[in-house]
Enzyme design. Sequence first.
Site, mmCIF file in Angstrom:
data_model
loop_
_atom_site.group_PDB
_atom_site.id
_atom_site.type_symbol
_atom_site.label_atom_id
_atom_site.label_comp_id
_atom_site.label_asym_id
_atom_site.label_seq_id
_atom_site.Cartn_x
_atom_site.Cartn_y
_atom_site.Cartn_z
ATOM 1 C CB THR A 72 -1.113 -9.668 -52.845
ATOM 2 O OG1 THR A 72 -1.625 -10.486 -51.628
ATOM 3 C CG2 THR A 72 0.557 -9.027 -52.494
ATOM 4 C CE LYS B 153 -1.139 -9.121 -48.511
ATOM 5 N NZ LYS B 153 -1.178 -10.497 -48.938
ATOM 6 C CB THR C 269 -2.231 -11.736 -40.046
ATOM 7 O OG1 THR C 269 -0.841 -11.984 -40.070
ATOM 8 C CG2 THR C 269 -3.028 -11.726 -38.588
ATOM 9 C CD GLU D 161 -6.934 -16.267 -52.222
ATOM 10 O OE1 GLU D 161 -5.801 -15.321 -52.566
ATOM 11 O OE2 GLU D 161 -6.726 -17.206 -52.311
ATOM 12 C CG ASN E 268 -5.546 -19.520 -54.573
ATOM 13 O OD1 ASN E 268 -4.535 -18.983 -54.311
ATOM 14 N ND2 ASN E 268 -6.712 -19.424 -53.855
ATOM 15 C CB SER F 194 -0.924 -15.832 -65.368
ATOM 16 O OG SER F 194 -2.217 -16.581 -64.550
#
Length: 408
Positions: free
Chosen positions: A156, A182, A193, A280, A403, A408
Amino acid sequence: MSHAVSPLARPFPAMPAIAGVTPRVARAGYKDWGRCDLTYVELAEGTAVAGVFTRNVCCSSEVELGRANVNQGRARALVVNAGNSNAFTGYRGREAVEAIMAQVAGTLGCAQDQVFVSSTGVIGVPLPKDKAEAGIKAALSAEPCGWEDAANTIGTTDTFAKGAYAEAVVGGKTVKLAAIIKGSGMIAPDMATMLGYIFTDCAIAPGYLQELLSAANQRTFSCITVDSDTSTSDTVLAFATGKAGNQQINCEGCPGADAFAAALEDVCRQLAHLVVRDGEGAQKFIAVSVTGAVSDESARKVGLAIANSPLVKTAIAGEDANWGRVVMAVGKAGEPADRDKLSIGFGGTWAARDGQPLADYDEAPVAAHLKGQDITIEVDLGLGEGRATVWTCDLTHGYISINADYRS
């Protein structure tokens, strides 16, 4: 795979096919992103399965059903949907999962509880049954694909495909383990995870595979954190087809059991590190090594308190050897610690020993270490023999950017 590739990324490894495992991918269109978003893996009859799942009490129906299904020990198929987590969706979410299980089971002629489903993505939107049905139909007739395609499809916010491979010699036979995962945000024990899948041709009893996976999880996936947030969907499943021709492993003393256990833990650790490397906004991979705790579990909790501290993580992002923040994190962990026995270091250089800054502390080697991508923080509590290593990443503006516009 929407954002620039993480600077900590690792190339996807060369991974051979696993006998009895056939991955395929298709486009269900869960999001308007013009790529495959459904991975379907067919497994040979008699495949053993084991799993570890999130402890988030708002977990998805996929997790609830997977947790129940894993108890019967056998699997024939795996379906992974990307773009919609189907979590917090009530009976409609559960109906969608059961429809997927029924569709696949009907095609394969197997029991419904041998079909495992995972979904990942936005929370609170029921999985559209029509898209799922069409996606699976497309996957069933698709050509088999390689591991990297399967790994890309389950992502994702991931910025790179993640895979790991290991081998072990079991009773004179070489067994293979190939795995994909992932995850890059909402990553914290337990589980840490998001979604990971391990495939092996080893012949192993489901109960013993579960024992080994749970133990490996405790030292790998449950020792990583990106942001302290535990996902509603976290799942790691291990599938063993038994096609390697080894004599079945069913206990600790069996020939090759130790070698297989080590290979399984190796694969889990590789996967866990890859998730953190794709944290991230991450710019630095951080290993927090805690020694001298009253127990290993206490050391792990202290390590996680440090690894989850926004103040520690932002200091590392700014390449600032602010060891006072590490002291703070140790003190708030809720575990036994003694200020006057505490030692703290970075990259092998001690900054403080036995509760005191070192008189001859030279910050230059520490500053040089913090400019790198792979950072170590060492903490010795001076209380006992307990030790653990926890892995995390720094906290940067990139995490907020990703985040703040996730939906969007």
